[in-house]
Design a protein around this motif. Sequence first.
Motif, PDB file in Angstrom:
ATOM      1  N   HIS A  14      37.382  46.056  35.560  1.00  0.00           N
ATOM      2  CA  HIS A  14      37.782  45.331  36.771  1.00  0.00           C
ATOM      3  C   HIS A  14      37.441  46.134  38.031  1.00  0.00           C
ATOM      4  O   HIS A  14      37.857  47.289  38.171  1.00  0.00           O
ATOM      5  CB  HIS A  14      39.289  45.054  36.710  1.00  0.00           C
ATOM      6  CG  HIS A  14      39.825  44.414  37.942  1.00  0.00           C
ATOM      7  ND1 HIS A  14      39.438  43.156  38.370  1.00  0.00           N
ATOM      8  CD2 HIS A  14      40.714  44.851  38.856  1.00  0.00           C
ATOM      9  CE1 HIS A  14      40.074  42.858  39.485  1.00  0.00           C
ATOM     10  NE2 HIS A  14      40.857  43.874  39.803  1.00  0.00           N
ATOM     11  N   GLY A  37      45.940  41.090  46.377  1.00  0.00           N
ATOM     12  CA  GLY A  37      45.045  41.556  45.322  1.00  0.00           C
ATOM     13  C   GLY A  37      43.602  41.759  45.767  1.00  0.00           C
ATOM     14  O   GLY A  37      42.727  42.025  44.944  1.00  0.00           O
ATOM     15  N   ALA A  38      43.349  41.688  47.082  1.00  0.00           N
ATOM     16  CA  ALA A  38      41.968  41.796  47.572  1.00  0.00           C
ATOM     17  C   ALA A  38      41.423  43.216  47.493  1.00  0.00           C
ATOM     18  O   ALA A  38      40.210  43.428  47.487  1.00  0.00           O
ATOM     19  CB  ALA A  38      41.884  41.296  49.014  1.00  0.00           C
ATOM     20  N   GLY A  39      42.321  44.209  47.481  1.00  0.00           N
ATOM     21  CA  GLY A  39      41.871  45.598  47.396  1.00  0.00           C
ATOM     22  C   GLY A  39      42.253  46.444  48.609  1.00  0.00           C
ATOM     23  O   GLY A  39      41.773  47.571  48.759  1.00  0.00           O
ATOM     24  N   LYS A  40      43.142  45.920  49.463  1.00  0.00           N
ATOM     25  CA  LYS A  40      43.522  46.652  50.677  1.00  0.00           C
ATOM     26  C   LYS A  40      44.262  47.950  50.340  1.00  0.00           C
ATOM     27  O   LYS A  40      43.895  49.019  50.815  1.00  0.00           O
ATOM     28  CB  LYS A  40      44.414  45.771  51.575  1.00  0.00           C
ATOM     29  CG  LYS A  40      43.798  44.453  51.958  1.00  0.00           C
ATOM     30  CD  LYS A  40      44.738  43.604  52.800  1.00  0.00           C
ATOM     31  CE  LYS A  40      46.014  43.188  52.099  1.00  0.00           C
ATOM     32  NZ  LYS A  40      45.846  42.249  50.976  1.00  0.00           N
ATOM     33  N   SER A  41      45.309  47.824  49.514  1.00  0.00           N
ATOM     34  CA  SER A  41      46.112  49.018  49.208  1.00  0.00           C
ATOM     35  C   SER A  41      45.266  50.055  48.483  1.00  0.00           C
ATOM     36  O   SER A  41      45.378  51.256  48.763  1.00  0.00           O
ATOM     37  CB  SER A  41      47.312  48.653  48.330  1.00  0.00           C
ATOM     38  OG  SER A  41      48.095  47.695  48.981  1.00  0.00           O
ATOM     39  N   THR A  42      44.431  49.600  47.562  1.00  0.00           N
ATOM     40  CA  THR A  42      43.598  50.553  46.815  1.00  0.00           C
ATOM     41  C   THR A  42      42.675  51.297  47.779  1.00  0.00           C
ATOM     42  O   THR A  42      42.507  52.517  47.673  1.00  0.00           O
ATOM     43  CB  THR A  42      42.783  49.801  45.736  1.00  0.00           C
ATOM     44  OG1 THR A  42      43.688  49.037  44.945  1.00  0.00           O
ATOM     45  CG2 THR A  42      42.023  50.758  44.849  1.00  0.00           C
TER      46      THR A  42
HETATM   47  N1  ATP Z   1      46.548  51.190  38.988  1.00  0.00           N
HETATM   48  C1  ATP Z   1      45.900  50.053  38.771  1.00  0.00           C
HETATM   49  N2  ATP Z   1      45.453  49.712  37.542  1.00  0.00           N
HETATM   50  C2  ATP Z   1      44.777  48.576  37.322  1.00  0.00           C
HETATM   51  N3  ATP Z   1      44.485  47.670  38.286  1.00  0.00           N
HETATM   52  C3  ATP Z   1      44.901  47.933  39.527  1.00  0.00           C
HETATM   53  C4  ATP Z   1      45.624  49.137  39.844  1.00  0.00           C
HETATM   54  N4  ATP Z   1      45.884  49.123  41.181  1.00  0.00           N
HETATM   55  C5  ATP Z   1      45.373  47.982  41.667  1.00  0.00           C
HETATM   56  N5  ATP Z   1      44.784  47.258  40.678  1.00  0.00           N
HETATM   57  C6  ATP Z   1      44.102  45.964  40.835  1.00  0.00           C
HETATM   58  O1  ATP Z   1      43.177  46.089  41.888  1.00  0.00           O
HETATM   59  C7  ATP Z   1      43.115  44.896  42.659  1.00  0.00           C
HETATM   60  C8  ATP Z   1      43.381  45.206  44.110  1.00  0.00           C
HETATM   61  O2  ATP Z   1      44.751  45.554  44.271  1.00  0.00           O
HETATM   62  P1  ATP Z   1      45.366  46.025  45.667  1.00  0.00           P
HETATM   63  O3  ATP Z   1      46.804  46.379  45.416  1.00  0.00           O
HETATM   64  O4  ATP Z   1      44.506  47.062  46.257  1.00  0.00           O
HETATM   65  O5  ATP Z   1      45.261  44.695  46.520  1.00  0.00           O
HETATM   66  P2  ATP Z   1      45.914  44.366  47.940  1.00  0.00           P
HETATM   67  O6  ATP Z   1      44.838  43.741  48.744  1.00  0.00           O
HETATM   68  O7  ATP Z   1      46.582  45.565  48.502  1.00  0.00           O
HETATM   69  O8  ATP Z   1      46.973  43.260  47.571  1.00  0.00           O
HETATM   70  P3  ATP Z   1      48.479  43.028  48.116  1.00  0.00           P
HETATM   71  O9  ATP Z   1      48.367  42.379  49.451  1.00  0.00           O
HETATM   72  O10 ATP Z   1      49.036  42.095  47.086  1.00  0.00           O
HETATM   73  O11 ATP Z   1      49.152  44.362  48.132  1.00  0.00           O
HETATM   74  C9  ATP Z   1      44.128  43.931  42.044  1.00  0.00           C
HETATM   75  O12 ATP Z   1      43.425  43.070  41.178  1.00  0.00           O
HETATM   76  C10 ATP Z   1      45.044  44.858  41.277  1.00  0.00           C
HETATM   77  O13 ATP Z   1      45.589  44.179  40.166  1.00  0.00           O
END
Ligand code: ATP
Length: 299
Positions: A14, A37-42
């Motif tokens: 993924h 889930g777009a990837g902002k926090s990551t």
């Molecule tokens: N530790 C992890 N292991 C597996 N998948 C992960 C992990 N962290 C994030 N993901 C996946 O990576 C993708 C991006 O997640 P992320 O939290 O970065 O999104 P986001 O834009 O911050 O969303 P939100 O607004 O819901 O916080 C999602 O599909 C999430 O399920």
Amino acid sequence: MIAVEHLSKRYGRHAAVEDVSFVCEPGTVTGFLGPNGAGKSTTMRMICGLTPPSSGGATVCGVGYRHLPNPGRQVGVLLDAAAQHAGRTGREALTLSAQLIGVDRRAVEEKLDLVGLNAVAAKRRVRAYSLGMRQRLGLAQALLGDPRVLILDEPANGLDPEGIYWMRGLLREFADRGGTVLLSSHLLREVEAVADQLVVIGRGRVVARGSKRELLAGAGTLVRARDPQTLAGALRRAGLAVTAATDGALTVPADAGAVGQVAADAGVALLELRPAGGGGLEQMFLTLTAGDSVKEAVR
Ligand SMILES: Nc1ncnc2c1ncn2[C@@H]1O[C@H](COP(=O)(O)OP(=O)(O)OP(=O)(O)O)[C@@H](O)[C@H]1O
């Protein structure tokens, strides 16, 4: 300044973040937008050295976050307001942070005051705090070392309308004094009011990037007709893409003259015809991130 270069993160097969690049300049607020889930926090965790990237990299103030000698004095980070020791009082949490990053204890009172946590709130244990109060405490912690850069993940979550308005003012002022702000949200309205720059991310990829002004200018024309279906059909036959909102408004990536001409040729009476502006940005956000949790995105 924050520079993100070709950042990618894979979890097994993924791709959470794919080839994300952008720059946040001093004196600006950058809104980092995308649905859940777009990837902002990551992305933000990778910028702060908390998640190792699969490839690419990021620098803050010219170096990798992990190489900053005392990061708290240069970068204020708020990634998760809930990540506070529940058994400490707000004041204790800030006092410990102040000791850790080597700032005067007077800064604790100053920042408590700045974020609107009064003497009673400061004495309460964090477990009794509402989410909005935790956000305020997290912001105080981020600001404690008088950093030049702020990285904030969904800081408006849990704040009431007055709190959101207050926070916008605080971030605007921080940027106007030369600071750099990166601010994420899944709600367009929240960042639209304060951001100068926007980075829109969908399914791990940057789908739009630029100044809010540029993105607004490219947002096309908003048109309302007595008979929106007939107009939408005519516009599509003229080769124009049409995005329909639930209230009957249509957004078209063309100037008002072209849209008006199609309406006139089709004999459709118009109720409104104007540059799409803020509404257009909303439509653009919906279109760009289509397929993701779009209803949530414009709530
Ligand atoms: N530790 C992890 N292991 C597996 N998948 C992960 C992990 N962290 C994030 N993901 C996946 O990576 C993708 C991006 O997640 P992320 O939290 O970065 O999104 P986001 O834009 O911050 O969303 P939100 O607004 O819901 O916080 C999602 O599909 C999430 O399920």
